[in-house]
Design a protein around this motif. Structure first.
Motif, mmCIF file in Angstrom:
data_model
loop_
_atom_site.group_PDB
_atom_site.id
_atom_site.type_symbol
_atom_site.label_atom_id
_atom_site.label_comp_id
_atom_site.label_asym_id
_atom_site.label_seq_id
_atom_site.Cartn_x
_atom_site.Cartn_y
_atom_site.Cartn_z
ATOM 1 N N SER A 153 -5.458 0.867 -0.537
ATOM 2 C CA SER A 153 -6.253 -0.272 -1.012
ATOM 3 C C SER A 153 -6.128 -0.442 -2.512
ATOM 4 O O SER A 153 -6.024 -1.568 -3.022
ATOM 5 C CB SER A 153 -7.720 -0.106 -0.612
ATOM 6 O OG SER A 153 -7.855 -0.089 0.785
ATOM 7 N N HIS A 195 -4.473 -3.562 -4.584
ATOM 8 C CA HIS A 195 -5.236 -4.223 -5.649
ATOM 9 C C HIS A 195 -4.418 -4.280 -6.939
ATOM 10 O O HIS A 195 -4.403 -5.313 -7.627
ATOM 11 C CB HIS A 195 -6.552 -3.486 -5.884
ATOM 12 C CG HIS A 195 -7.326 -4.014 -7.058
ATOM 13 N ND1 HIS A 195 -8.047 -5.186 -7.014
ATOM 14 C CD2 HIS A 195 -7.477 -3.525 -8.334
ATOM 15 C CE1 HIS A 195 -8.610 -5.397 -8.183
ATOM 16 N NE2 HIS A 195 -8.289 -4.411 -9.002
ATOM 17 N N GLY A 206 0.802 -1.219 0.000
ATOM 18 C CA GLY A 206 0.000 0.000 0.000
ATOM 19 C C GLY A 206 0.831 1.262 0.000
ATOM 20 O O GLY A 206 0.322 2.337 0.350
#
Length: 368
Positions: free
Chosen positions: A331, A335, A283
């Motif tokens: 996030s 991803h 992140g």
């Protein structure tokens, strides 16, 4: 079917060795051939295979100086009973001689930098000793001829990035399929940032760590550096109190360092850049030189790219990052890292390795 994995050397666990680990999972019965081998410095999975080192192995402490002997050592391996050979190439590895009935797939991390793309830099910039410079100039031509010729021994090239795909075409005149290398992205995690930036790198000249260390020392910005290598002494001389050299750390310590960092700094051109994937899997954005693999990994939303490998360009990127840091969504970064997972690598490589022989030998496509 007898299978051989050929890797340039097994003297640590960096990106290339992580690829070998993944190949071991795909090819559990494979024998491994390598120029140099230190069992204590590789993973249990690699050690569990039958590993055969070359006749150069007793001199592995001096492996960086043995390049002229490596072609002979590779050609000395007896692969006459194998049906599938998978070479992992960055140093020389694809130069093994396989039987005509066997299929040879080369996973190429990059054509040898010191013979091709970075040869001028190694000759005029990175190599300070005049005797070493003369030796490099004398041996580069014959080694380059051998390296080009040995590419004809490969049935199919697989590139670790679009960047390396272009290098393979330019250096060897061969097309390739892109399969991004495996990263255990699910093992990384995010924590609120602490007040430091991070570099994770080998301390070698082409990584261009020197100007980044000088800038962070001059600005008094906290920088933690993970790694080791021949450039350590010169980097230590230009570092100030805001620079912390962490040395080599465990996987657990590295994940914690990523998790607590503000961003990863990548001052040199990477062939691909596994550390950048590890950072976004944590992140955390990346501030990288906008060349090579960073264009594929960082893109427009994974961090910031700067134009020139110098203090001025990096300082400008740091100022921009201070203004934009809040815009990077942990996030979304995590991803984005999923496209580089171990599962996607293994799926793509299984398809390439076990497709019918002779099918699509020189195609250009993307897998994974």
């Amino acid at each position: 079917m007898r299978v051989a994995i050929v890797h340039y050397w097994l003297l640590g666990m960096r990106g290339g060795e992580k690829v070998v680990e993944a190949l071991c999972r795909i090819l559990p019965g494979a024998d491994i051939f390598t120029l140099f081998y230190d069992a204590e410095r590789v993973s249990p999975l690699i050690r569990s295979h039958n590993v055969k080192a070359s006749f150069l192995n007793p001199a592995r402490r001096y492996y960086r100086s043995l390049l002229p002997l490596m072609p002979a050592a590779l050609e000395h391996f007896d692969l006459s009973t194998y049906d599938l050979i998978v070479s992992s190439e960055s140093g020389p590895a694809k130069g093994v001689i396989a039987p005509s009935r066997a299929r040879h797939v080369c996973y190429c991390h990059t054509p040898m930098r010191y013979l091709w793309d970075l040869y001028p830099a190694y000759l005029h910039e990175f190599t300070k000793n005049p005797l070493k410079r003369a030796a490099l100039a004398a041996m580069a031509g014959p080694l380059r001829v051998w390296d080009f010729a040995s590419a004809a021994r490969v049935d199919q090239f697989v590139a670790n990035s679009e960047n390396v795909q272009k290098r393979i075409l330019r250096s060897f005149g061969r097309e390739s399929t892109v399969v991004y290398p495996p990263v255990a992205v699910e093992t990384f995690y995010h924590r609120p940032p602490r007040d430091y930036f991070l570099i994770v790198s080998e301390f070698v000249a082409y990584k261009r760590l020197d100007y980044a260390v000088r800038l962070f020392a001059r600005k008094g910005i906290l920088l933690k550096i993970v790694g080791d290598g021949p450039e350590f002494a010169s980097l230590r001389r230009v570092a100030g109190p805001s620079i912390e050299f962490c040395g080599r750390v465990s996987d657990e310590q590295l994940r914690e360092l990523y998790a607590g960092s503000r961003a990863l700094i990548v001052p040199g051109e990477e062939d691909f850049g596994i550390t950048m994937v590890e950072s976004i899997a944590s992140g955390k954005p990346v501030i990288a030189l906008g060349a090579g693999g960073s264009r594929e990994i960082v893109g427009h939303d994974g961090g910031l790219l700067f134009d020139e490998p110098n203090q001025v360009s990096l300082e400008s990127a740091l100022a921009e990052f201070d203004a934009k840091a809040h815009r990077f969504n942990p996030s979304q970064l995590r991803h984005n890292a999923q496209q580089f997972s171990e599962a996607r690598f293994e799926t793509a490589m299984r398809k390439l390795l076990f497709e019918p022989a002779g099918k699509s030998r020189h195609r250009v496509a993307h897998a994974g």
